[in-house]
Design a protein around this motif. Sequence first.
Motif, short mmCIF file in Angstrom:
data_model
loop_
_atom_site.label_atom_id
_atom_site.label_comp_id
_atom_site.label_asym_id
_atom_site.label_seq_id
_atom_site.Cartn_x
_atom_site.Cartn_y
_atom_site.Cartn_z
N VAL A 207 8.30 -4.46 8.17
CA VAL A 207 7.38 -3.33 8.62
C VAL A 207 8.26 -2.75 9.35
O VAL A 207 8.52 -3.71 10.22
N GLU A 208 8.18 -1.44 9.30
CA GLU A 208 8.51 -0.34 10.33
C GLU A 208 7.94 0.42 10.75
O GLU A 208 6.52 1.21 9.54
N VAL A 209 7.04 0.78 12.06
CA VAL A 209 6.57 1.67 12.55
C VAL A 209 7.18 2.45 13.39
O VAL A 209 8.49 2.69 13.98
N GLN A 210 6.80 4.16 12.80
CA GLN A 210 8.14 5.37 13.40
C GLN A 210 7.34 5.84 14.35
O GLN A 210 6.02 6.22 14.03
N LEU A 211 7.56 5.93 15.51
CA LEU A 211 6.45 7.37 16.32
C LEU A 211 7.08 8.00 16.44
O LEU A 211 8.29 8.07 17.07
N LYS A 212 6.32 9.00 16.72
CA LYS A 212 7.05 10.38 17.14
C LYS A 212 6.54 11.22 17.73
O LYS A 212 5.73 11.33 17.21
N ALA B 215 -1.76 19.57 21.18
CA ALA B 215 -3.02 18.02 20.95
C ALA B 215 -2.68 18.08 19.87
O ALA B 215 -2.20 18.47 18.95
N LEU B 216 -2.86 16.70 19.54
CA LEU B 216 -2.57 16.10 18.51
C LEU B 216 -1.30 16.02 17.48
O LEU B 216 -0.82 16.40 16.80
N ASN B 217 -0.10 15.73 19.16
CA ASN B 217 1.58 15.65 18.90
C ASN B 217 1.63 14.04 18.37
O ASN B 217 2.55 14.41 18.39
N LYS B 218 0.91 13.49 18.19
CA LYS B 218 1.98 11.80 18.16
C LYS B 218 1.87 12.31 16.95
O LYS B 218 0.50 11.28 16.53
N ALA B 219 2.99 11.84 15.64
CA ALA B 219 2.87 10.79 14.17
C ALA B 219 2.75 9.67 15.02
O ALA B 219 4.44 9.40 15.26
N THR B 220 2.45 8.70 13.26
CA THR B 220 2.70 7.52 13.35
C THR B 220 2.51 7.13 12.08
O THR B 220 1.89 7.57 11.23
N SER B 221 3.62 6.37 11.79
CA SER B 221 3.81 6.54 10.24
C SER B 221 4.24 4.70 10.33
O SER B 221 4.57 4.15 10.94
N LEU B 222 3.80 4.04 9.37
CA LEU B 222 3.66 2.72 8.82
C LEU B 222 4.33 2.20 7.48
O LEU B 222 3.65 3.08 6.74
N SER B 223 5.20 1.77 7.16
CA SER B 223 5.57 1.65 6.16
C SER B 223 5.96 0.15 6.05
O SER B 223 6.69 -0.51 6.88
N VAL B 224 5.21 -0.73 4.52
CA VAL B 224 5.49 -2.31 4.36
C VAL B 224 6.09 -2.28 3.07
O VAL B 224 5.86 -2.16 2.55
N VAL C 104 2.14 4.53 4.34
CA VAL C 104 0.96 5.97 5.49
C VAL C 104 1.27 6.57 6.76
O VAL C 104 2.63 5.62 7.75
N GLU C 105 0.56 7.42 6.70
CA GLU C 105 0.97 8.13 8.11
C GLU C 105 -0.05 9.08 8.59
O GLU C 105 -1.20 9.35 8.64
N LYS C 106 -0.11 8.83 9.90
CA LYS C 106 -1.34 9.88 10.90
C LYS C 106 -0.94 10.40 12.13
O LYS C 106 -0.03 9.90 12.79
N GLU D 277 9.35 -9.21 9.78
CA GLU D 277 9.90 -8.61 10.66
C GLU D 277 9.35 -7.47 10.93
O GLU D 277 9.26 -7.03 10.03
N ILE D 278 9.48 -6.74 12.24
CA ILE D 278 9.02 -6.14 12.95
C ILE D 278 9.11 -5.40 13.10
O ILE D 278 10.49 -5.24 14.32
N LEU D 279 9.79 -3.54 13.44
CA LEU D 279 11.18 -2.51 13.31
C LEU D 279 10.06 -1.77 14.00
O LEU D 279 9.32 -0.77 13.26
N ILE D 280 10.01 -1.24 14.78
CA ILE D 280 9.34 -0.06 15.69
C ILE D 280 10.34 0.88 16.18
O ILE D 280 12.00 0.47 16.76
N LYS D 281 10.54 1.94 15.99
CA LYS D 281 11.38 3.25 15.97
C LYS D 281 10.99 4.36 17.19
O LYS D 281 9.22 4.43 16.35
N SER D 282 11.02 4.80 18.13
CA SER D 282 10.18 5.79 18.74
C SER D 282 11.39 6.93 19.13
O SER D 282 12.28 6.66 19.63
N ILE D 283 10.81 7.75 18.36
CA ILE D 283 11.72 9.02 18.46
C ILE D 283 11.64 10.49 19.15
O ILE D 283 10.01 10.76 19.03
#
Length: 99
Positions: free
Chosen positions: A37-42, A49-58, A67-69, A2-8
Amino acid sequence: MEILIKSIHFDATEKLHAFINKKVEKLQKSCEDIKKVEVQLKVEKPATALNKATSLSVAVPGTTLFVEKTCDTFEEGVDLCVDAMKVQLAKFKEKKQER
């Protein structure tokens, strides 16, 4: 899997959703045991600059890997997160086989 995408604080486009799904599905090759898999975009501080945080939890049996970048684009962040997650999944599988 299951892939879950959250955009904040913003609405993700269909193109971004398709890109994320395509990249995340490749994790299935690294480890067949992935349940969710949960993908969180914020967006953090829109003016910088460098203002887009992406986290991935499996979610795998027994634990959740995370993991977060933070990057200039979500696509770059997703790429880096997926690469880092592949390394974590390889270590997880190695530990599991040792038991």
